[in-house]
Design a protein around this motif. Structure first.
Motif, PDB file in Angstrom:
ATOM      1  N   HIS A  87      10.561  -5.889  25.711  1.00  0.00           N
ATOM      2  CA  HIS A  87      10.318  -6.785  26.839  1.00  0.00           C
ATOM      3  C   HIS A  87      10.556  -6.079  28.170  1.00  0.00           C
ATOM      4  O   HIS A  87       9.769  -6.203  29.105  1.00  0.00           O
ATOM      5  CB  HIS A  87      11.193  -8.030  26.724  1.00  0.00           C
ATOM      6  CG  HIS A  87      10.737  -8.972  25.649  1.00  0.00           C
ATOM      7  ND1 HIS A  87      11.294 -10.199  25.432  1.00  0.00           N
ATOM      8  CD2 HIS A  87       9.758  -8.859  24.720  1.00  0.00           C
ATOM      9  CE1 HIS A  87      10.688 -10.798  24.421  1.00  0.00           C
ATOM     10  NE2 HIS A  87       9.756  -9.996  23.969  1.00  0.00           N
TER      11      HIS A  87
ATOM     12  N   ALA B  16       7.752  -3.667  28.695  1.00  0.00           N
ATOM     13  CA  ALA B  16       6.497  -4.373  28.978  1.00  0.00           C
ATOM     14  C   ALA B  16       6.414  -4.771  30.447  1.00  0.00           C
ATOM     15  O   ALA B  16       5.347  -4.666  31.072  1.00  0.00           O
ATOM     16  CB  ALA B  16       6.391  -5.613  28.092  1.00  0.00           C
TER      17      ALA B  16
ATOM     18  N   LEU C 231       4.611  -8.117  23.824  1.00  0.00           N
ATOM     19  CA  LEU C 231       4.289  -7.758  25.206  1.00  0.00           C
ATOM     20  C   LEU C 231       3.998  -9.010  26.028  1.00  0.00           C
ATOM     21  O   LEU C 231       4.471  -9.159  27.151  1.00  0.00           O
ATOM     22  CB  LEU C 231       3.080  -6.817  25.244  1.00  0.00           C
ATOM     23  CG  LEU C 231       3.279  -5.404  24.683  1.00  0.00           C
ATOM     24  CD1 LEU C 231       1.947  -4.686  24.556  1.00  0.00           C
ATOM     25  CD2 LEU C 231       4.203  -4.613  25.579  1.00  0.00           C
TER      26      LEU C 231
ATOM     27  N   LEU D  94      -3.294  -6.466  25.367  1.00  0.00           N
ATOM     28  CA  LEU D  94      -1.905  -6.053  25.090  1.00  0.00           C
ATOM     29  C   LEU D  94      -1.717  -5.707  23.624  1.00  0.00           C
ATOM     30  O   LEU D  94      -1.967  -6.544  22.739  1.00  0.00           O
ATOM     31  CB  LEU D  94      -0.951  -7.198  25.462  1.00  0.00           C
ATOM     32  CG  LEU D  94      -1.110  -7.837  26.844  1.00  0.00           C
ATOM     33  CD1 LEU D  94      -0.162  -9.032  26.990  1.00  0.00           C
ATOM     34  CD2 LEU D  94      -0.876  -6.811  27.950  1.00  0.00           C
TER      35      LEU D  94
ATOM     36  N   PRO E   4       1.195  -2.982  21.424  1.00  0.00           N
ATOM     37  CA  PRO E   4       2.150  -1.874  21.572  1.00  0.00           C
ATOM     38  C   PRO E   4       1.616  -0.525  21.094  1.00  0.00           C
ATOM     39  O   PRO E   4       2.034   0.505  21.606  1.00  0.00           O
ATOM     40  CB  PRO E   4       3.346  -2.300  20.708  1.00  0.00           C
ATOM     41  CG  PRO E   4       3.222  -3.760  20.539  1.00  0.00           C
ATOM     42  CD  PRO E   4       1.745  -4.067  20.599  1.00  0.00           C
TER      43      PRO E   4
ATOM     44  N   CYS F  81      -0.501  -0.472  26.474  1.00  0.00           N
ATOM     45  CA  CYS F  81       0.103  -0.180  25.165  1.00  0.00           C
ATOM     46  C   CYS F  81       1.375   0.635  25.380  1.00  0.00           C
ATOM     47  O   CYS F  81       1.525   1.322  26.388  1.00  0.00           O
ATOM     48  CB  CYS F  81      -0.871   0.537  24.242  1.00  0.00           C
ATOM     49  SG  CYS F  81      -1.392   2.132  24.789  1.00  0.00           S
ATOM     50  N   VAL F  82       2.293   0.548  24.442  1.00  0.00           N
ATOM     51  CA  VAL F  82       3.579   1.230  24.592  1.00  0.00           C
ATOM     52  C   VAL F  82       3.439   2.691  24.178  1.00  0.00           C
ATOM     53  O   VAL F  82       3.783   3.603  24.916  1.00  0.00           O
ATOM     54  CB  VAL F  82       4.667   0.516  23.747  1.00  0.00           C
ATOM     55  CG1 VAL F  82       5.954   1.319  23.728  1.00  0.00           C
ATOM     56  CG2 VAL F  82       4.912  -0.882  24.305  1.00  0.00           C
TER      57      VAL F  82
END
Ligand code: PRP
Ligand code: URA
Length: 226
Positions: free
Chosen positions: A53, A56, A102, A148, A150, A177-178
């Motif tokens: 979080h 994000a 996200l 969104l 990850p 994206c993470v």
């Protein structure tokens, strides 16, 4: 070209050209510290989600850096002044399931946003995307849309999602994206060169099961404890 962007070191303003900008790698130390915690095997589900979080929020701040705004005349207790409003509605589109992590963090930053959902499961044997659900709003054509997810591994899920969004009218999409990797970024930009990608990391490679290495494992499982 991969460009790193820090939340504090602002780059000079340039005319927008997403093919030149993408991916935008958020290298801010706080982002990287949250990502490091997410990567660690010993980080339990609740903490994984908490770090996701926080990260994000930072990714979304970067993803909206160049969003179009318009003047809004308001009255403060002391004077009239011209403030700022979004020019267009915002639509968040988490790819189920992991994208929900996200969206949960980003929605409080843009509480008026519409949330669309795309269900896409990656086949465990072939790594091909299998779409299973879609609920999209009618305002996609006029909106700033944030896709969104990850993980950008082979890029199959994000490619399919972006194609679905464009077919439904979306014109301005950003992928958040993470963790990404070169094969996923290349596959995605080959099909969607107009869509900028904002990520916290471009990892080394995919393994023989199409998982990102070093990565963080299965984002959905780690987020939801399955
Ligand atoms: C994961 C992840 C992405 C996809 C990435 O989802 O959240 O959607 O895989 O891989 P790709 O780039 O190779 O398509 P998954 O299908 O495992 O579903 P889940 O979120 O329900 O776990
Ligand atoms: N999906 C994930 O959750 N992780 C990966 O590394 C690849 C696909």
């Amino acid at each position: 070209m991969r460009r790193e962007r820090s939340l504090v070191a602002h780059l000079p303003e340039v005319a927008h050209d997403s093919s030149m900008d993408s991916p935008i790698v958020v290298s801010h130390p706080l982002a990287q510290i949250h990502l490091t915690a997410m990567r660690q095997t010993t980080t339990p589900c609740a903490q994984f989600r908490w770090h996701l979080h926080r990260l994000a929020e930072m990714l979304f701040i970067e993803a909206t850096r160049a969003i179009e705004t318009q003047p809004l005349t308001i009255q403060t207790p002391l004077a009239e002044m011209v403030g700022t409003a979004f020019s267009r509605p915002i639509v968040l589109v988490p790819i189920l399931r992991a994208g929900l992590g996200l969206a949960d963090a980003i929605l409080p930053l843009v509480p008026d946003a519409t949330v669309a959902h795309l269900g896409i499961a990656r086949c465990e044997e072939t790594a091909q995307p299998v779409p299973y659900y879609a609920k999209l709003p009618p305002i996609l054509a006029e909106a700033d849309v944030f896709l969104l997810d990850p993980m950008l591994a082979t890029g199959g899920s994000a490619k399919a999602a972006a194609t679905q969004l464009k077919e439904a009218g979306a014109k301005r999409i950003t992928l958040v994206c993470v963790v990404s990797c070169p094969p996923g970024l290349d596959a995605f930009s080959a099909v969607h060169p107009d869509i900028p990608v904002v990520t916290a990391a471009v990892d080394e490679k995919l393994n023989d099961k199409s998982y990102i290495v070093p990565g963080l494992g299965d984002a959905g499982d780690r987020c939801f404890g399955t």
